[in-house]
Design a protein around this motif. Structure first.
Motif, PDB file in Angstrom:
ATOM      1  N   MET A 168       0.828  -1.200   0.000  1.00 14.66           N
ATOM      2  CA  MET A 168       0.000   0.000   0.000  1.00 14.66           C
ATOM      3  C   MET A 168       0.866   1.256   0.000  1.00 14.66           C
ATOM      4  SD  MET A 168      -3.133  -1.328   2.428  1.00 14.66           S
ATOM      5  CE  MET A 168      -4.199   0.004   1.872  1.00 14.66           C
ATOM      6  N   ASP A 169       0.215   2.404   0.126  1.00 16.24           N
ATOM      7  CA  ASP A 169       0.938   3.677   0.061  1.00 16.24           C
ATOM      8  C   ASP A 169       2.095   3.731   1.050  1.00 16.24           C
ATOM      9  OD1 ASP A 169      -0.511   4.801  -1.980  1.00 16.24           O
ATOM     10  OD2 ASP A 169      -1.918   5.846  -0.675  1.00 16.24           O
ATOM     11  N   GLU A 170       1.830   3.352   2.287  1.00  8.54           N
ATOM     12  CA  GLU A 170       2.825   3.505   3.340  1.00  8.54           C
ATOM     13  C   GLU A 170       3.792   2.325   3.404  1.00  8.54           C
ATOM     14  OE1 GLU A 170       3.167   6.239   5.020  1.00  8.54           O
ATOM     15  OE2 GLU A 170       1.441   7.127   3.991  1.00  8.54           O
ATOM     16  N   ALA A 171       3.247   1.099   3.375  1.00  9.01           N
ATOM     17  CA  ALA A 171       4.078  -0.086   3.568  1.00  9.01           C
ATOM     18  C   ALA A 171       3.232  -1.326   3.326  1.00  9.01           C
ATOM     19  CB  ALA A 171       4.651  -0.104   4.984  1.00  9.01           C
ATOM     20  N   PRO A 172       3.865  -2.499   3.223  1.00  7.42           N
ATOM     21  CA  PRO A 172       3.098  -3.737   3.090  1.00  7.42           C
ATOM     22  C   PRO A 172       2.285  -4.034   4.350  1.00  7.42           C
ATOM     23  CG  PRO A 172       5.373  -4.054   2.375  1.00  7.42           C
ATOM     24  CD  PRO A 172       5.314  -2.725   3.060  1.00  7.42           C
ATOM     25  N   VAL A 173       1.069  -4.550   4.159  1.00  5.16           N
ATOM     26  CA  VAL A 173       0.202  -4.939   5.274  1.00  5.16           C
ATOM     27  C   VAL A 173      -0.384  -6.311   4.974  1.00  5.16           C
ATOM     28  CG1 VAL A 173      -0.361  -2.560   5.877  1.00  5.16           C
ATOM     29  CG2 VAL A 173      -1.844  -3.811   4.309  1.00  5.16           C
ATOM     30  N   LEU A 174      -0.824  -6.987   6.035  1.00  7.60           N
ATOM     31  CA  LEU A 174      -1.384  -8.329   5.907  1.00  7.60           C
ATOM     32  C   LEU A 174      -2.879  -8.296   5.656  1.00  7.60           C
ATOM     33  CD1 LEU A 174       0.226 -10.547   8.700  1.00  7.60           C
ATOM     34  CD2 LEU A 174       0.496 -10.803   6.238  1.00  7.60           C
ATOM     35  N   SER A 175      -3.342  -9.216   4.832  1.00  7.74           N
ATOM     36  CA  SER A 175      -4.774  -9.459   4.715  1.00  7.74           C
ATOM     37  C   SER A 175      -5.245 -10.247   5.939  1.00  7.74           C
ATOM     38  CB  SER A 175      -5.072 -10.261   3.446  1.00  7.74           C
ATOM     39  OG  SER A 175      -6.426 -10.652   3.409  1.00  7.74           O
ATOM     40  N   HIS A 176      -6.574 -10.288   6.156  1.00  9.45           N
ATOM     41  CA  HIS A 176      -7.129 -11.124   7.225  1.00  9.45           C
ATOM     42  C   HIS A 176      -7.267 -12.573   6.784  1.00  9.45           C
ATOM     43  CE1 HIS A 176      -7.898  -7.708   9.741  1.00  9.45           C
ATOM     44  NE2 HIS A 176      -8.749  -7.164   8.895  1.00  9.45           N
ATOM     45  N   GLY A 177      -7.227 -12.821   5.481  1.00  8.50           N
ATOM     46  CA  GLY A 177      -7.481 -14.163   4.979  1.00  8.50           C
ATOM     47  C   GLY A 177      -6.245 -15.033   4.980  1.00  8.50           C
ATOM     48  N   LEU A 178      -5.745 -15.368   6.160  1.00 10.24           N
ATOM     49  CA  LEU A 178      -4.513 -16.145   6.285  1.00 10.24           C
ATOM     50  C   LEU A 178      -4.828 -17.586   6.681  1.00 10.24           C
ATOM     51  CD1 LEU A 178      -2.376 -13.539   8.272  1.00 10.24           C
ATOM     52  CD2 LEU A 178      -2.587 -13.796   5.786  1.00 10.24           C
ATOM     53  N   ILE A 179      -4.086 -18.518   6.102  1.00  8.45           N
ATOM     54  CA  ILE A 179      -4.243 -19.943   6.413  1.00  8.45           C
ATOM     55  C   ILE A 179      -2.960 -20.418   7.078  1.00  8.45           C
ATOM     56  CG2 ILE A 179      -4.530 -22.248   5.440  1.00  8.45           C
ATOM     57  CD1 ILE A 179      -6.204 -21.016   3.231  1.00  8.45           C
ATOM     58  N   PHE A 180      -3.049 -20.731   8.379  1.00 10.80           N
ATOM     59  CA  PHE A 180      -1.881 -21.155   9.145  1.00 10.80           C
ATOM     60  C   PHE A 180      -1.741 -22.673   9.082  1.00 10.80           C
ATOM     61  CE2 PHE A 180      -2.515 -16.939  10.700  1.00 10.80           C
ATOM     62  CZ  PHE A 180      -1.273 -16.500  11.102  1.00 10.80           C
ATOM     63  N   HIS A 181      -0.535 -23.110   8.757  1.00 10.85           N
ATOM     64  CA  HIS A 181      -0.271 -24.539   8.659  1.00 10.85           C
ATOM     65  C   HIS A 181       0.303 -25.064   9.977  1.00 10.85           C
ATOM     66  CE1 HIS A 181      -1.112 -24.730   4.366  1.00 10.85           C
ATOM     67  NE2 HIS A 181      -0.480 -23.581   4.243  1.00 10.85           N
ATOM     68  N   PRO A 182      -0.086 -26.279  10.373  1.00 15.76           N
ATOM     69  CA  PRO A 182       0.414 -26.833  11.644  1.00 15.76           C
ATOM     70  C   PRO A 182       1.928 -26.993  11.624  1.00 15.76           C
ATOM     71  CG  PRO A 182      -0.688 -28.528  10.320  1.00 15.76           C
ATOM     72  CD  PRO A 182      -0.970 -27.215   9.666  1.00 15.76           C
ATOM     73  N   ALA A 183       2.540 -26.823  12.781  1.00 11.12           N
ATOM     74  CA  ALA A 183       4.003 -26.824  12.873  1.00 11.12           C
ATOM     75  C   ALA A 183       4.613 -28.106  12.309  1.00 11.12           C
ATOM     76  CB  ALA A 183       4.428 -26.620  14.324  1.00 11.12           C
ATOM     77  N   ARG A 184       3.952 -29.239  12.523  1.00  8.54           N
ATOM     78  CA  ARG A 184       4.509 -30.517  12.077  1.00  8.54           C
ATOM     79  C   ARG A 184       4.397 -30.713  10.568  1.00  8.54           C
ATOM     80  NH1 ARG A 184       5.322 -34.175  16.418  1.00  8.54           N
ATOM     81  NH2 ARG A 184       4.752 -36.015  15.204  1.00  8.54           N
ATOM     82  N   SER A 185       3.807 -29.736   9.877  1.00 13.05           N
ATOM     83  CA  SER A 185       3.728 -29.818   8.419  1.00 13.05           C
ATOM     84  C   SER A 185       4.783 -28.941   7.735  1.00 13.05           C
ATOM     85  CB  SER A 185       2.345 -29.381   7.928  1.00 13.05           C
ATOM     86  OG  SER A 185       2.178 -27.970   8.057  1.00 13.05           O
ATOM     87  N   HIS A 186       5.428 -28.066   8.493  1.00 16.82           N
ATOM     88  CA  HIS A 186       6.298 -27.057   7.880  1.00 16.82           C
ATOM     89  C   HIS A 186       7.430 -27.675   7.067  1.00 16.82           C
ATOM     90  CE1 HIS A 186       5.032 -23.876  11.110  1.00 16.82           C
ATOM     91  NE2 HIS A 186       4.041 -24.295  10.357  1.00 16.82           N
ATOM     92  N   ARG A 187       8.076 -28.690   7.624  1.00 15.14           N
ATOM     93  CA  ARG A 187       9.203 -29.312   6.915  1.00 15.14           C
ATOM     94  C   ARG A 187       8.743 -29.925   5.595  1.00 15.14           C
ATOM     95  NH1 ARG A 187      13.192 -32.993  10.360  1.00 15.14           N
ATOM     96  NH2 ARG A 187      13.359 -30.953  11.360  1.00 15.14           N
ATOM     97  N   LEU A 188       7.563 -30.550   5.589  1.00 14.15           N
ATOM     98  CA  LEU A 188       7.031 -31.152   4.369  1.00 14.15           C
ATOM     99  C   LEU A 188       6.699 -30.095   3.329  1.00 14.15           C
ATOM    100  CD1 LEU A 188       4.688 -33.917   5.832  1.00 14.15           C
ATOM    101  CD2 LEU A 188       6.843 -34.260   4.605  1.00 14.15           C
ATOM    102  N   LEU A 189       6.135 -28.971   3.775  1.00 12.97           N
ATOM    103  CA  LEU A 189       5.811 -27.887   2.856  1.00 12.97           C
ATOM    104  C   LEU A 189       7.064 -27.340   2.184  1.00 12.97           C
ATOM    105  CD1 LEU A 189       3.166 -25.983   5.005  1.00 12.97           C
ATOM    106  CD2 LEU A 189       2.758 -26.810   2.683  1.00 12.97           C
ATOM    107  N   VAL A 190       8.079 -27.066   2.964  1.00  9.69           N
ATOM    108  CA  VAL A 190       9.321 -26.502   2.420  1.00  9.69           C
ATOM    109  C   VAL A 190       9.999 -27.508   1.494  1.00  9.69           C
ATOM    110  CG1 VAL A 190      11.616 -25.653   3.002  1.00  9.69           C
ATOM    111  CG2 VAL A 190       9.643 -24.933   4.358  1.00  9.69           C
ATOM    112  N   LYS A 191      10.011 -28.781   1.889  1.00 10.33           N
ATOM    113  CA  LYS A 191      10.631 -29.817   1.066  1.00 10.33           C
ATOM    114  C   LYS A 191       9.918 -29.953  -0.278  1.00 10.33           C
ATOM    115  CE  LYS A 191      11.941 -34.702   1.044  1.00 10.33           C
ATOM    116  NZ  LYS A 191      11.925 -35.977   1.798  1.00 10.33           N
ATOM    117  N   ALA A 192       8.572 -29.991  -0.239  1.00 11.31           N
ATOM    118  CA  ALA A 192       7.801 -30.116  -1.477  1.00 11.31           C
ATOM    119  C   ALA A 192       8.027 -28.907  -2.381  1.00 11.31           C
ATOM    120  CB  ALA A 192       6.318 -30.269  -1.147  1.00 11.31           C
TER     121      ALA A 192
END
Length: 235
Positions: A168-192
Motif C-alpha cells: 500500500m501507500d505507506e508499507a506492506p500490510v497483511l490481509s485477514h485471509g490467512l491460512i496457518f499450517h500446523p508446525a509438524r507440516s512445515h518441513r514437508l511444505l518446504v521440502k515439497a
C-alpha cells in the motif's frame, strides 16, 4: 467476505457486498476500507453471478468451507482476495484476461493498493512496529507494517502461513485471509516446494491451492498427525 452470509445470498442486500466486520472487530483499517470499496464496485459491475461462479471454482481448488468451520471467516476473506486479485475474467478478454482489481484500478488510479504478494510465508521476527516475513516461494524478505489498533495475537515466530500481503501507500500490510499450517507440516511444505522448483514443476497457484486444501483436511482430522495429511504434497 460477506457479512454473515454465503456469497449466494448477496442479492438480499443489493448492490453491495460488505466485508465481514467480525474479522478484526469493528475497527476498519485502510486496507479493509479499500477492499470493501473494490468488492462493492466489482459486484455492481459484474453482477453477483460472477462472484458465485468464482466461489464454486475456489472451493473446488481449496476445499469446501462451511459456516460452522472454525476457519470460515478467514477462508472467506481469502476467497475475496483470490476473486479480486487472482481470478482472470476470461469472458472479457480471452487473450489477456483482466482481474477484477485490474478493472477497478483502471477506473480508480488513486487506489491505495499498488500491488500484492500471494505466497507461503514464514514469520522471522515479531516487532512492536510489525512483522518480518520470509516469502518461501521467492526467498524475499518482507517487512509488514502494523496498522493502528491492529493486533497480531496468535502469531508466533516461525509460524508458516499462506495468504496475501498488500503493498500500500505507506508499507506492506497483511490481509485477514490467512491460512496457518500446523508446525509438524512445515518441513514437508518446504521440502515439497524445493523439490518442485528443482524439477521445474513449481506452479505457485497450484501449490497454494493444494496447501489450503490439506490444511482444511487436517483441521477436520485433528486426531491424525498432520505429517500424514501433508504427505500428499509429495504426490
Amino acid at each position: 467476505m460477506v457479512s454473515g452470509q454465503s456469497v449466494e445470498e448477496i442479492p438480499v442486500i443489493p448492490p453491495f457486498a460488505v466485508i465481514d466486520g467480525s474479522v478484526g472487530g469493528e475497527w476498519r483499517s485502510p486496507l479493509d476500507q479499500q477492499r470493501e470499496d473494490i468488492i462493492n464496485w466489482v459486484v455492481n459491475l459484474l453482477g453477483v453471478e460472477e462472484v458465485v461462479r468464482a466461489k464454486e471454482e475456489f472451493f473446488a481448488q481449496t476445499g469446501m468451507i462451511f459456516h460452522d468451520d472454525e476457519s470460515y471467516h478467514r477462508r472467506m476473506s481469502y476467497f475475496i482476495d483470490y476473486f479480486l486479485f487472482i481470478r482472470p475474467l476470461v469472458h472479457l478478454d480471452p487473450e489477456n484476461p483482466p482481474t477484477p482489481f485490474a478493472l477497478y484500478r483502471d477506473k480508480h488510479p488513486q487506489t491505495t493498493i499498488h500491488s500484492y504478494t500471494h505466497s507461503l510465508f514464514k514469520v522471522l521476527k515479531i516487532q512492536s512496529t510489525g512483522l518480518v516475513l520470509k516469502d518461501l516461494c521467492s526467498d524475499d524478505k518482507i517487512r509488514i507494517q502494523k496498522q493502528s489498533d491492529e493486533l497480531f495475537d496468535g502469531i508466533a515466530k516461525s509460524d508458516v502461513f499462506q495468504g496475501f500481503v498488500f503493498h500500500m501507500d505507506e508499507a506492506p500490510v497483511l490481509s485477514h485471509g490467512l491460512i496457518f499450517h500446523p508446525a509438524r507440516s512445515h518441513r514437508l511444505l518446504v521440502k515439497a516446494l524445493k523439490e518442485a522448483k528443482k524439477q521445474g514443476l513449481f506452479d505457485r497457484l497450484t501449490f497454494l491451492a493444494q496447501g489450503a486444501r490439506l490444511q482444511l483436511k487436517h483441521a477436520r482430522l485433528r486426531h491424525v498427525d498432520p505429517r500424514m495429511v501433508y504427505a500428499e504434497l509429495r504426490s
